[in-house]
Scaffold this active site. Structure first.
Site, PDB file in Angstrom:
ATOM      1  N   LYS A   6      -0.739   4.305  -4.668  1.00  0.00           N
ATOM      2  CA  LYS A   6       0.067   3.091  -4.873  1.00  0.00           C
ATOM      3  C   LYS A   6       0.739   3.084  -6.233  1.00  0.00           C
ATOM      4  O   LYS A   6       1.408   2.118  -6.588  1.00  0.00           O
ATOM      5  CB  LYS A   6      -0.831   1.851  -4.742  1.00  0.00           C
ATOM      6  CG  LYS A   6      -1.579   1.772  -3.421  1.00  0.00           C
ATOM      7  CD  LYS A   6      -2.635   0.675  -3.456  1.00  0.00           C
ATOM      8  CE  LYS A   6      -3.618   0.850  -2.321  1.00  0.00           C
ATOM      9  NZ  LYS A   6      -4.791  -0.049  -2.464  1.00  0.00           N
ATOM     10  N   ARG A  40     -13.372  -9.713   1.197  1.00  0.00           N
ATOM     11  CA  ARG A  40     -12.086  -9.781   1.870  1.00  0.00           C
ATOM     12  C   ARG A  40     -12.325  -9.704   3.367  1.00  0.00           C
ATOM     13  O   ARG A  40     -13.464  -9.593   3.809  1.00  0.00           O
ATOM     14  CB  ARG A  40     -11.139  -8.685   1.384  1.00  0.00           C
ATOM     15  CG  ARG A  40     -11.631  -7.284   1.600  1.00  0.00           C
ATOM     16  CD  ARG A  40     -11.032  -6.353   0.587  1.00  0.00           C
ATOM     17  NE  ARG A  40     -11.448  -6.729  -0.750  1.00  0.00           N
ATOM     18  CZ  ARG A  40     -10.862  -6.343  -1.866  1.00  0.00           C
ATOM     19  NH1 ARG A  40      -9.799  -5.597  -1.806  1.00  0.00           N
ATOM     20  NH2 ARG A  40     -11.306  -6.702  -3.033  1.00  0.00           N
ATOM     21  N   GLU A  93       0.875  -1.163   0.000  1.00  0.00           N
ATOM     22  CA  GLU A  93       0.000   0.000   0.000  1.00  0.00           C
ATOM     23  C   GLU A  93       0.920   1.223   0.000  1.00  0.00           C
ATOM     24  O   GLU A  93       2.108   1.086  -0.249  1.00  0.00           O
ATOM     25  CB  GLU A  93      -0.934  -0.049   1.228  1.00  0.00           C
ATOM     26  CG  GLU A  93      -1.777  -1.331   1.249  1.00  0.00           C
ATOM     27  CD  GLU A  93      -2.716  -1.452   2.431  1.00  0.00           C
ATOM     28  OE1 GLU A  93      -3.127  -0.424   2.983  1.00  0.00           O
ATOM     29  OE2 GLU A  93      -3.050  -2.583   2.805  1.00  0.00           O
TER      30      GLU A  93
END
Length: 309
Positions: free
Chosen positions: A61, A292, A3
């Site tokens: 990112k 997730r 990240e």
DNA sequence: ACTCTGTCCTGGAAGC
DNA sequence: TGCTTCCAGGACAGAG
């Protein structure tokens, strides 16, 4: 999982070693790693050859290295764009060093033109191939005409470590959104650089449940939340980033140690450190959210009354 | 216009 | 032991 802090660690490493070096040769070992280069792998190789690498830049990112083609008339400024995806690594090595298992792309560098002991090869290593390299045109940003970014990065929002990051603007946008706050944190168009790890860490610090509707957060809560994002990212940067395994490393192949400072992410079943300090023995829980994991403390981060998905 | 799901990928872990 | 299934998730296309 790279990240913002992990990408920034890589950018700093690259900046030190490869700025002003010429690309002598390029080898694409897996064309899937250049699939975002629309003109194909052969064009990628020929366009990058003999380019001089300038100071690496970053937004969220996304990482890019502006290119300078010394002998050729510059049509428009271009850059080598890097996205690490899930498992991408940029490694700087000597070209004769053994090739790592998932080596996808190698750039031979002209170390003689720059530093004495500079590495002679930039390697892109990527197990899962979510990441990749490609070439793109640089264009001025809408609000800062002197600032150049790749056309494919123009839709990406400013990140929390950007000088022009504006939390009051973020609040205005969030106050009109129906969706859950974690979905907004992970949306790179609004604010970039936040992935699953730092989203969970920032929410834990701000004591906000991942499923809280954006438009139900006060201006103060939004300010606190993004201050927490900034703090957790600054700390991670100081500690060299988060590594759970060998999937994230800096340009020298070394792991960060921020994983030891995690309070929520990957902490299922462990005591919430803040509750423990206050005399409660609450366990960190894990929910499925957006396909997730979401880690949170059920006492610090109370579920919203109307649970929507 | 906005919101949300499916898909791409690999390899290590878990399950049977 | 050996096979299958699950799991990790960033970004984007396309559906609703």
């Amino acid at each position: 999982m790279p990240e913002l802090p992990e990408v920034e660690v890589v950018r700093r490493g690259l900046s030190r070693w490869i700025t002003n070096q010429e690309v002598l040769d390029v080898e694409v070992l897996d064309p899937r790693s250049v699939r975002r280069h629309r003109q194909g792998p052969i064009d990628f190789v020929t366009s990058l050859r003999q380019a001089v690498l300038e100071q690496p830049q970053r937004r969220g990112k996304y990482l890019w290295i502006p290119l300078h083609h010394a002998p050729i008339e510059q049509k428009s400024p271009t850059a080598l764009v890097v996205h690490l995806g899930m498992s991408g690594q940029i490694l700087l090595s000597h070209h004769s060093a053994p090739a790592p298992h998932h080596l996808r792309i190698r750039l031979r560098l002209d170390s003689a033109s720059g530093h004495g002991q500079a590495p002679t090869e930039l390697r892109f290593v990527d197990q899962r191939i979510f990441g990749g390299l490609y070439l793109d045109r640089l264009v001025p940003t809408a609000d800062e005409p002197d600032e150049l970014i790749p056309t494919t990065v123009t839709h990406i929002g400013r990140d929390p470590l950007d000088n022009h990051f504006d939390v009051d603007h973020i609040y205005q946008v969030l106050s009109k959104k129906q969706t859950a706050i974690k979905r907004a944190l992970l949306d790179q168009n609004l604010v970039s650089g936040i992935g699953n790890i730092y989203a969970d860490e920032a929410l834990w610090r701000a004591k906000i449940h991942y499923n809280r509707p954006c438009n139900r957060l006060s201006r103060k809560q939004v300010r606190t939340l993004y201050q927490c994002v900034q703090k957790v990212m600054e700390q991670a940067l100081k500690e060299g980033g988060t590594s759970f395994d060998a999937l994230y490393v800096n340009v020298n192949g070394e792991s960060g140690y921020f994983d030891r400072s995690l309070n929520a992410y990957h902490q299922e079943g462990k005591y919430c450190r803040r509750c423990l300090a206050e005399g409660y023995d609450t366990f960190i829980r894990r929910d499925k959210f957006m396909n997730r994991s979401s880690y949170y403390c059920p006492r610090c981060q109370r579920k919203p009354r109307t649970t929507q998905r």
